[in-house]
Enzyme design. Structure first.
Site, PDB file in Angstrom:
ATOM      1  CD  GLU A  36      -2.983  -0.698  -0.124  1.00  0.00           C
ATOM      2  OE1 GLU A  36      -3.173   0.478  -0.485  1.00  0.00           O
ATOM      3  OE2 GLU A  36      -3.456  -1.668  -0.748  1.00  0.00           O
ATOM      4  CB  CYS A 191     -13.322   4.392 -14.088  1.00  0.00           C
ATOM      5  SG  CYS A 191     -14.092   6.021 -14.069  1.00  0.00           S
ATOM      6  CB  CYS A 201     -18.111   0.679 -16.684  1.00  0.00           C
ATOM      7  SG  CYS A 201     -18.235   1.210 -14.970  1.00  0.00           S
TER       8      CYS A 201
HETATM    9  S1  SF4 Z   1     -19.577   4.398 -16.541  1.00  0.00           S
HETATM   10 FE1  SF4 Z   1     -17.912   3.490 -15.367  1.00  0.00          FE
HETATM   11  S2  SF4 Z   1     -16.091   3.837 -16.609  1.00  0.00           S
HETATM   12 FE2  SF4 Z   1     -17.673   5.226 -17.355  1.00  0.00          FE
HETATM   13  S3  SF4 Z   1     -17.312   7.099 -16.215  1.00  0.00           S
HETATM   14 FE3  SF4 Z   1     -18.839   5.941 -15.114  1.00  0.00          FE
HETATM   15  S4  SF4 Z   1     -17.686   4.791 -13.589  1.00  0.00           S
HETATM   16 FE4  SF4 Z   1     -16.243   5.494 -15.132  1.00  0.00          FE
END
Ligand code: SF4
Length: 344
Positions: A36, A191, A201
């Site tokens: 970490e 992301c 996602c």
């Molecule tokens: S959908 Fe998922 S990858 Fe796209 S901005 Fe939102 S959290 Fe990020």
């Protein structure tokens, strides 16, 4: 707790999360703590070889606590942010002297260790001690800032307060370790800072940025300030196959590492030599800017003055932080990356 947020992430994690990181094997609190700290401001791929080398040399808290700071810094060189290495060493000594050689198990004691902030403490206690704490590292901040369109940048108290609240509400009481790893993994692999892979996602139905197509507006950036450029002149005193190094003060930039002495400009070289070597040597050459090194808050342009010594100074001031070191022994010294490049 936002059940569907956590559930979606946990489902994704089972199939797509990272399950084979070296610190996930043979898990111990020491290994988790080490990883970490190394992962603060550094990506997994860069950390792995350092982590393995460090662990081979210091397999236990005790062995780290008993090592010299020079040896710790030498193994850390190239990884940057050297305060982390100094804090690790100091924290290991605190554990040896005050906690019976063990990592503390309470949040309060963990937060008292140098170099351990709230998010790192949460990650260590969750991953190694089966406790349930929220985390908020860079990846988690980005995911939450986008999902909830959090305004402001991370240096603002109100923004951080809101992000911590969101981290707390979304963190489940059970399977917290998987959840924390999942949200970090999502930030690191899906992301992404630029061009998030929203099509892969699991949070699209929870994500306001996806809904409004504002992914590039969140997280909001710190207002840009031009990074200043500083200059320094490093003194490369050579005697046969040795070079003069000095150990930098323990705090500040490159704290505790061995480096070349520095002055602001050519007029100060003689004065430095008089003060530290008790005699003066002529300068052979001075390079134009040789290397530009980027720090977070400024750029450093480094020039180098080359100075060949015909004889070793009779007395190198009583300063134990100055040494002539043979080139073939440089690997034993912790040196900042640009200095290593110069000496190559
Ligand atoms: S959908 Fe998922 S990858 Fe796209 S901005 Fe939102 S959290 Fe990020």
């Amino acid at each position: 707790m936002q059940d569907d947020f956590a559930e979606s992430l946990l489902g994704w994690f089972e199939l797509h999360g990272r399950h084979d990181l070296p610190w996930q094997d043979d898990k111990s609190v020491y290994r988790v703590w080490l990883s970490e700290i190394m992962l603060q401001q550094t990506q997994v791929a860069a950390v792995i070889p350092y982590y393995q080398r460090f662990l081979n040399r210091f397999p236990t808290i005790q062995s780290l606590a008993d090592a010299s700071i020079d040896e710790v810094l030498q193994l850390w060189q190239g990884l940057g942010y050297y305060a982390r290495a100094r804090n690790l060493h100091c924290a290991a000594q605190i554990m040896r002297d005050q906690h019976d050689g063990k990592f503390p198990t309470s949040m309060e004691d963990t937060l008292n260790l140098p170099g351990v902030g709230r998010s790192t403490a949460g990650a260590i206690l969750t991953f190694a001690s089966d406790q349930s704490w929220p985390i908020l590292d860079g990846n988690v901040k980005r995911v939450l800032a986008r999902c909830y369109q959090v305004t402001g940048w991370y240096g603002q108290t109100t923004t951080m307060k809101q992000l911590w609240q969101l981290a707390e509400t979304n963190t489940p009481d059970s399977k917290t370790d998987d959840y924390n790893q999942a949200v970090m993994d999502l930030g690191a692999t899906v992301c992404l800072k630029s061009k998030p892979k929203c099509d892969q996602c699991p949070l699209t139905s929870n994500c306001l940025s996806f809904l409004h197509q504002t992914q590039d507006r969140f997280p909001e950036k710190k207002p840009r300030k031009l990074k200043p450029t500083k200059h320094t002149l490093m003194l490369l005193h050579r005697y046969q196959d040795s070079v003069l190094l000095y150990r930098r003060p323990p705090t500040g930039i490159w704290g505790g590492l061995w480096s070349l002495p520095e002055v602001d400009d050519i007029d100060e070289i003689a004065d430095w030599q008089e003060r530290c070597l008790m005699c003066q040597y002529p300068t052979l050459s001075i390079s134009e800017k040789l290397i530009r090194h980027q720090f977070t808050h400024f750029s450093l342009d480094i020039s180098v003055a080359e100075i060949e010594l015909r004889a070793l100074p009779k007395k190198i001031s009583d300063n134990e932080n100055i040494e002539f070191v043979e080139f073939n022994r440089l690997a034993e010294y912790g040196l900042p990356t640009p200095v290593r490049k110069i000496l190559k």
